[in-house]
Write an enzyme that holds these catalytic residues in place. Structure first.
Site, PDB file in Angstrom:
ATOM      1  N   SER A  55       1.611  -9.757  -0.958  1.00  0.00           N
ATOM      2  CA  SER A  55       1.251  -8.329  -0.894  1.00  0.00           C
ATOM      3  C   SER A  55       1.542  -7.706   0.462  1.00  0.00           C
ATOM      4  CB  SER A  55      -0.222  -8.154  -1.245  1.00  0.00           C
ATOM      5  OG  SER A  55      -1.035  -8.997  -0.447  1.00  0.00           O
TER       6      SER A  55
ATOM      7  N   LYS B 269       0.811  -1.222   0.000  1.00  0.00           N
ATOM      8  CA  LYS B 269       0.000   0.000   0.000  1.00  0.00           C
ATOM      9  C   LYS B 269       0.845   1.274   0.000  1.00  0.00           C
ATOM     10  CE  LYS B 269      -4.490  -1.461   1.428  1.00  0.00           C
ATOM     11  NZ  LYS B 269      -4.396  -2.914   1.687  1.00  0.00           N
TER      12      LYS B 269
ATOM     13  N   GLU C 245     -10.031   6.842   2.875  1.00  0.00           N
ATOM     14  CA  GLU C 245     -10.942   5.859   3.445  1.00  0.00           C
ATOM     15  C   GLU C 245     -10.114   4.666   3.892  1.00  0.00           C
ATOM     16  OE1 GLU C 245      -9.989   5.804   0.382  1.00  0.00           O
ATOM     17  OE2 GLU C 245      -9.681   3.676  -0.002  1.00  0.00           O
TER      18      GLU C 245
HETATM   19  C1  LIG Z   1      -5.240  -3.925   1.221  1.00  0.00           C
HETATM   20  C2  LIG Z   1      -4.549  -5.180   0.958  1.00  0.00           C
HETATM   21  C3  LIG Z   1      -4.896  -6.012  -0.121  1.00  0.00           C
HETATM   22  C4  LIG Z   1      -6.036  -5.730  -1.054  1.00  0.00           C
HETATM   23  O1  LIG Z   1      -5.921  -4.586  -1.838  1.00  0.00           O
HETATM   24  P1  LIG Z   1      -5.577  -4.605  -3.371  1.00  0.00           P
HETATM   25  O2  LIG Z   1      -5.870  -3.209  -3.795  1.00  0.00           O
HETATM   26  O3  LIG Z   1      -6.458  -5.605  -4.043  1.00  0.00           O
HETATM   27  O4  LIG Z   1      -4.156  -4.960  -3.504  1.00  0.00           O
HETATM   28  C5  LIG Z   1      -4.149  -7.162  -0.336  1.00  0.00           C
HETATM   29  N1  LIG Z   1      -3.128  -7.502   0.494  1.00  0.00           N
HETATM   30  C6  LIG Z   1      -2.774  -6.730   1.543  1.00  0.00           C
HETATM   31  C7  LIG Z   1      -1.649  -7.168   2.413  1.00  0.00           C
HETATM   32  C8  LIG Z   1      -3.469  -5.552   1.823  1.00  0.00           C
HETATM   33  O5  LIG Z   1      -3.114  -4.816   2.884  1.00  0.00           O
END
Ligand SMILES: *Cc1c(COP(=O)(O)O)cnc(C)c1O
Length: 409
Positions: free
Chosen positions: A377, A86, A108
């Site tokens: 992610s 993020k 948000e």
């Molecule tokens: C917020 C988040 C997501 C989902 O958001 P995307 O916009 O689909 O990437 C996925 N993995 C993690 C670790 C997150 O914090």
């Protein structure tokens, strides 16, 4: 305003008249930085000093041996500052805010990760910061709210509607309409009205660019498949954009199957037949909605995947067949998470564990000359409250009770 970029029949910019000038300014500024070498340099420099870029691409040797199929690589976005991809988006928008001369940022947040990332950026850049968060989420995500407040942000609990993410988004737009002169709305994923889907993808594409280089360095060939979890779609678009033009690379988006896509409790927009095309929150895409256009209640063990809409860019890539969509349910994600911890000593976020789950299913049935890449992610150690609950760890339950009863000594 209904212009703004479309991806096939998805996207657009459905905003109130009063925000048109603000959006035009944003689109202008974004178009300027897209090809600006100095901006790129500033951004790369910031991300390599303030965060951890380039993040490693890691060969998961133990998992590869365990499944005895494809070679498994993991892109370590969990090693970013604040623990997920993020920050890539938020720091990019932060540099943009500075260029536009704005002094205040709003955002948000659902699970709170985007709120923490935005508050972090605001602290670093000296911006006023207000985070809108559904009242229910404020209750559920106290650790993240704590950090947002320590970072200097004002967290506003939203008491409208279901008091969760979609209500927080509506409230953030209301704030923007009232304060557009000095305020930028740093949207958290590749959704919303144009230019946000493209802009967030642009900042996240740093993941794909690095991964492409790294895999060629390791293997001297492209991967067979790339897996990413899909909430709004920003980490998926980030890694996919490095391989979109390499037609031989299969791209797989993994959504939250929740309690199973045969139940109503999931958040699979593109991997199930339950979503339909609609316009909400400023853009056109597949939404989990009823026949009156009312948004459904969705469910996932991973808060970051629990969203009714999905990036219009991904809706289009689904229709054109470039990206395949699958769903992994809560139980499968928890199992995959546990296996990754035990076999590799890495802790994926609950969201990322969905990508792991699907990749594991397919790795088994692949040959050893195939290469798969999983986008991790985020990191899961920050999700200890959710993960310990999901693992039904008795000692953890005892600890929570112990704290609740006030035995602090
Ligand atoms: C917020 C988040 C997501 C989902 O958001 P995307 O916009 O689909 O990437 C996925 N993995 C993690 C670790 C997150 O914090």
């Amino acid at each position: 305003m209904q212009k703004g970029k479309y991806y096939g029949k998805f996207g657009g910019c459905y905003i109130p008249e009063i925000l048109v000038a603000t959006f035009e300014e944003l689109i202008d500024e974004f178009n300027k930085i897209k090809n600006d070498k100095q901006f790129q340099e500033d951004y790369q420099n910031l991300m390599s000093t303030f965060s951890c870029r380039p993040t490693p691409l890691y060969f998961a040797e133990n998992l590869t041996k365990h499944f005895n199929g494809a070679k498994i690589y993991i892109k370590r976005e969990d090693l970013n500052h604040t623990g997920s991809h993020k920050l890539n988006n938020v720091m990019g928008q932060g540099l943009l805010i500075k260029r536009m001369g704005k002094t205040r940022v709003i955002a948000e947040t659902g699970a709170g990760q985007h709120g923490v990332a935005t508050a972090t950026m605001a602290a670093k850049f000296g911006l006023d910061c207000t985070i809108y968060m559904g009242e229910v989420d404020v209750m559920r995500q106290r650790p993240n709210v704590f950090w947002m407040e320590q970072l200097g942000a004002t967290v506003v609990p939203v008491c409208e509607g279901s008091r969760t993410l979609k209500d927080a988004i509506n409230e953030a737009f209301r704030d923007w309409v009232a304060n557009m002169d000095d305020t930028h709305y740093a949207l958290g994923t590749a959704c919303g009205p144009a230019p946000f889907p493209e802009m967030v993808t642009f900042f996240q594409s740093i993941i794909g660019k690095e991964t492409h280089k790294q895999i060629i360095n390791f293997e001297n060939k492209l991967p067979t498949k790339v897996f990413a979890c899909v909430g709004g779609g920003s980490n998926a678009m980030g890694i996919f954009s490095g391989f979109l033009d390499d037609k031989e690379v299969e791209l797989v988006g993994v959504e939250a199957g929740g309690n199973g896509i045969e139940t109503a409790q999931h958040a699979a927009r593109l991997a199930s037949d339950d979503a339909s095309i609609g316009i909400a929150q400023g853009y056109k895409t597949y939404f989990l909605q009823n026949s009156d256009g009312q948004m459904n209640e969705t469910h996932s063990v991973a808060a970051g995947l629990d969203y009714v809409g999905v990036s219009p860019i991904l809706s289009n890539l689904s229709e054109t067949g470039r990206v395949r969509f699958e769903a992994i349910n809560d139980e499968e994600a928890i199992e995959a998470l546990s296996l990754a911890v035990k076999k590799e000593g890495i802790v994926p976020a609950m969201e990322s564990a969905h990508a792991f789950g699907q990749a594991f299913k397919e790795a088994k049935n692949s040959s050893s000359d195939e290469i798969i890449i999983i986008n991790q992610s985020g990191r899961g150690d920050k999700d200890i409250f959710t993960i310990a609950d999901a693992f039904k760890d008795e000692k953890w339950e005892k600890f929570i009770k112990f704290k609740a009863e006030g035995y602090n000594a």
